[in-house]
Write a protein that holds these residues in place. Structure first.
Motif, PDB file in Angstrom:
ATOM      1  N   ILE A 161     -33.544 -63.084   0.452  1.00  0.00           N
ATOM      2  CA  ILE A 161     -34.643 -62.702   1.374  1.00  0.00           C
ATOM      3  C   ILE A 161     -34.238 -61.262   2.033  1.00  0.00           C
ATOM      4  N   GLY A 162     -35.006 -60.202   1.678  1.00  0.00           N
ATOM      5  CA  GLY A 162     -34.764 -58.809   2.335  1.00  0.00           C
ATOM      6  C   GLY A 162     -35.736 -58.517   3.269  1.00  0.00           C
ATOM      7  N   GLN A 174     -30.675 -65.003  12.625  1.00  0.00           N
ATOM      8  CA  GLN A 174     -31.307 -66.451  12.870  1.00  0.00           C
ATOM      9  C   GLN A 174     -30.661 -67.404  13.265  1.00  0.00           C
ATOM     10  N   LEU A 193     -28.756 -65.875   7.146  1.00  0.00           N
ATOM     11  CA  LEU A 193     -29.478 -66.015   8.415  1.00  0.00           C
ATOM     12  C   LEU A 193     -29.857 -64.488   8.898  1.00  0.00           C
ATOM     13  N   ALA A 194     -29.482 -63.435   7.882  1.00  0.00           N
ATOM     14  CA  ALA A 194     -29.878 -62.036   8.435  1.00  0.00           C
ATOM     15  C   ALA A 194     -31.445 -61.978   8.294  1.00  0.00           C
ATOM     16  N   GLY A 195     -31.997 -61.423   9.260  1.00  0.00           N
ATOM     17  CA  GLY A 195     -33.363 -61.332   9.225  1.00  0.00           C
ATOM     18  C   GLY A 195     -33.844 -59.766   9.586  1.00  0.00           C
ATOM     19  N   GLY A 240     -37.712 -65.069  11.978  1.00  0.00           N
ATOM     20  CA  GLY A 240     -37.109 -63.803  11.335  1.00  0.00           C
ATOM     21  C   GLY A 240     -36.396 -63.043  12.318  1.00  0.00           C
ATOM     22  N   HIS A 241     -36.077 -63.485  13.579  1.00  0.00           N
ATOM     23  CA  HIS A 241     -35.694 -62.686  14.567  1.00  0.00           C
ATOM     24  C   HIS A 241     -34.480 -63.534  15.196  1.00  0.00           C
ATOM     25  N   ARG A 265     -42.332 -65.118   9.123  1.00  0.00           N
ATOM     26  CA  ARG A 265     -41.352 -65.343   7.957  1.00  0.00           C
ATOM     27  C   ARG A 265     -40.008 -65.250   8.543  1.00  0.00           C
ATOM     28  N   GLY A 266     -39.280 -66.508   8.426  1.00  0.00           N
ATOM     29  CA  GLY A 266     -38.057 -66.618   8.821  1.00  0.00           C
ATOM     30  C   GLY A 266     -37.321 -67.437   8.188  1.00  0.00           C
ATOM     31  N   TYR A 267     -36.076 -68.006   8.454  1.00  0.00           N
ATOM     32  CA  TYR A 267     -35.243 -68.830   7.687  1.00  0.00           C
ATOM     33  C   TYR A 267     -35.348 -70.033   8.320  1.00  0.00           C
ATOM     34  N   ALA A 318     -38.536 -59.961   6.411  1.00  0.00           N
ATOM     35  CA  ALA A 318     -38.260 -61.030   7.390  1.00  0.00           C
ATOM     36  C   ALA A 318     -38.584 -60.803   8.687  1.00  0.00           C
ATOM     37  N   GLY A 319     -39.338 -61.591   9.422  1.00  0.00           N
ATOM     38  CA  GLY A 319     -39.510 -61.309  10.729  1.00  0.00           C
ATOM     39  C   GLY A 319     -41.002 -60.671  10.908  1.00  0.00           C
ATOM     40  N   MET A 320     -41.589 -60.464   9.669  1.00  0.00           N
ATOM     41  CA  MET A 320     -42.950 -59.924   9.899  1.00  0.00           C
ATOM     42  C   MET A 320     -44.076 -60.868   9.757  1.00  0.00           C
TER      43      MET A 320
END
Lengths: 284, 305
Positions: free
Chosen positions: B183-184, A198, A181-183, A248-249, B233-235, B187-189
């Protein structure tokens, strides 16, 4: 390094004005939204409030500080530690005192808490002095493979953290999140960047609530330098800002403890946890 | 059957860029997983000797960018170049001793990454102008409304195996499956910019860092579990993102070989086929590496069809 004294450095922060290049951002479901509360001064949001309670993007409980020079801004974000004293230097709230609550990454922001009536008198551009102290902290008895960061030495005894007897550190937390869950924040330096989680939030998907100021642990993240995946490792941080609609946030933790699971144990308490509070920081 | 798309109504746009130098600062070092300082090449300039089909890891390198790394000097023009360029687009060298050489885009990494045959790459250097025939953004698949396509040249799509299955799902051949824990950074972009670094592929740096991804190759098509790249890009539990490994070895912690996004949607909209040959070298690279997978029919992605 153990045995060396910490230094304090007075830094200058400037209250941020929010910046946008387009009125719209795109949320995780593909809908456009106007990002309110992303930086600058946010009123009416305090430590202890839900991280999911407002229609907002990355809203933080207080004022965000920046600096017009990029290198000075990175230094401000890197050296400021949670619990550091701040004092407003200019503007209608000059003389008001507050404290650092957390930080945010990218170009660097320091989140400071102040009493609501002081915040209400402030405006973007006001200057705030930060008495930065804490990086390099290594209390006697801390297990060799546990690292403390981003924490004022005076705040450590007030938090639900027990350094134990040199073998096992325990930290009371609201929840333990899995590393998947780390974004935003992964791959970035933990001394100058927060780690967005997340989390689904309460409601629709049945997630748990998280409050601003809560301690939250992430299993499988090593935050000694850059933040990244390491099996059997734990990072504990303080929730410094609220949720975000962006993929992602999410609520962001400023890391304060990281170590192998054998030496750092988070103790979750979903209902009774109390993390960083306004009373600890004398914000009322 | 081959998937139907709206390729016929996409525009092709001629964009300009230049091979961008490698960048550093006077502090030189960055830090690895255990705080170890390093200074290693791989990002920017023209990185030689690594092409599609070659191992992604196992080099003394950081953020290895195979081939030429391309940007535009003007910030707004550069963002247009980064957003509009798609994997499989043709890149033509427009100046310098390699002028006239043709390569292909293999991904984005805050640079457009263009792979050329080794002999041509050897004549390229920073400052050389390149021309990109950008096409692909806006590509949509008929009969697959839940799947969003990004950064994919329709010519490359046509060359890839798989397609619409009898059950209506989109069959995609993948060389590797990526767990969500990998995933590194990234993420978030935005899904149209840079790529998603994968952790767990640090050869030789410790078993507790491994997620079993040390066998990835440049150009591999991969499926990222629980990843939703439709709008950034996210979970997201139960979603998949399909990407192509466009960068390799990293020493910087939280970073690693990175897939550029090609498509994303609910996992149930896809049928994944494990296929070691699912690599760009099979479909568009002009001179597949000798050790790489068997070459398929060459296509001229980005050309009129």
């Amino acid at each position: 390094v153990t045995g060396l004294r910490l230094v304090a450095v007075n830094l200058l922060g400037v209250v941020e004005h929010p910046g946008v290049t387009t009125p719209y951002r795109v949320d995780r479901n593909g809908h456009s939204y106007v990002p309110a509360g992303d930086g600058g001064i946010v009123l009416g949001l305090e430590l202890g409030d839900s991280a999911f309670g407002l229609v907002a993007d990355h809203a933080a409980p207080g004022a965000c500080l920046v600096h017009p020079d990029p290198a000075s801004r990175h230094a401000l974000a890197g050296y400021a530690c949670i619990g550091n004293q701040v004092r407003v230097r200019t503007g209608a709230a000059a003389g008001a005192a507050g404290a650092v609550i957390g930080k945010r990454g990218e170009e660097g922001r320091v989140i400071v808490g102040l009493a609501q009536d002081d915040l209400a008198r402030m405006r973007p551009g006001d200057e705030v002095a930060v008495r930065a102290c804490g990086q390099g902290l290594r209390p006697p008895g801390l297990p060799a493979d546990v690292t403390i960061m981003n924490l004022d030495p005076g705040l450590l005894p007030l938090l639900p953290v027990d350094l134990g007897a040199g073998a096992l550190v325990t930290a009371g937390v609201r929840m333990v999140a899995p590393s998947r869950l780390a974004g935003n924040g992964i791959g970035r330096p933990a001394v100058a960047w927060d780690l967005d989680l997340q989390l689904p939030g309460p409601g629709a998907e049945g997630g748990a609530d998280v409050a601003l100021g809560d301690l939250v642990a992430v299993a499988g993240i090593d935050a000694r330098y850059n933040m990244g995946y390491r099996r059997d490792w734990v990072t504990v941080g303080v929730v410094g800002h609220g949720a975000s609609p962006q993929p992602g946030h999410g609520p962001g933790i400023t890391p304060i403890l990281t170590g192998p699971a054998s030496a750092l144990r988070p103790v979750p308490d979903a209902a009774g946890h109390a993390g960083l509070t306004a009373a600890m920081l004398k914000l009322q | 059957m081959k998937v139907m798309s709206n390729a016929a109504i996409l525009v092709r746009q001629v964009l300009a860029g230049e091979v961008w130098p490698a960048l550093s600062d006077r502090h030189a070092y960055r830090v690895g997983p255990d705080g170890q300082p390093f200074l290693l090449p791989g990002m920017g300039g023209v990185t030689l000797g690594v092409h599609c089909g070659d191992p992604a890891t196992g080099y003394a390198s950081d953020h290895l960018e195979p081939g030429a790394s391309v940007r535009h000097r003007d910030p707004a023009a550069n963002m247009a170049l980064q957003f509009l360029t798609c994997v499989g687009n043709q890149v033509r060298v427009a100046s310098g001793p390699a002028a006239g050489s043709v390569g292909h885009v293999i991904g984005q990494h805050a640079y457009v990454l263009a792979d050329f045959a080794e002999a041509q790459a050897a004549d390229l250097t920073a400052g050389d102008a390149v021309t990109v025939v950008a096409t692909g953004q806006g590509l949509a698949l008929a009969g697959h409304p839940a799947i969003v396509v990004k950064n994919l040249d329709p010519g490359l799509l046509a060359a890839m195996p798989g397609g619409t299955g009898a059950d209506g799902r989109l069959e995609v051949h993948v060389a590797a499956r990526i767990p969500a824990e990998a995933i590194g950074a990234g993420a978030g972009m935005a899904s149209e910019y840079a790529n998603t670094d994968l952790m767990g592929a640090y050869q030789g740096l410790g078993e507790d860092l491994s997620l079993g991804l040390e066998g990835l190759r440049i150009g591999d098509i991969v499926a990222m579990a629980d990843s939703d790249h439709r709008f950034g890009r996210g979970y997201r539990d139960g979603y998949l993102a399909i990407g192509v490994i466009s960068t390799g070895q990293c020493m910087l912690f939280g970073h690693g070989p990175g897939p550029s996004t090609l498509m994303s949607g609910p996992a149930g909209a896809f049928r994944l086929v494990d296929d070691p040959g699912a690599n760009l070298a099979s479909w568009l690279h002009p001179e597949p590496a000798a050790a790489g997978p068997a070459a398929g029919p060459a296509v001229s992605a980005g050309e009129p069809r």
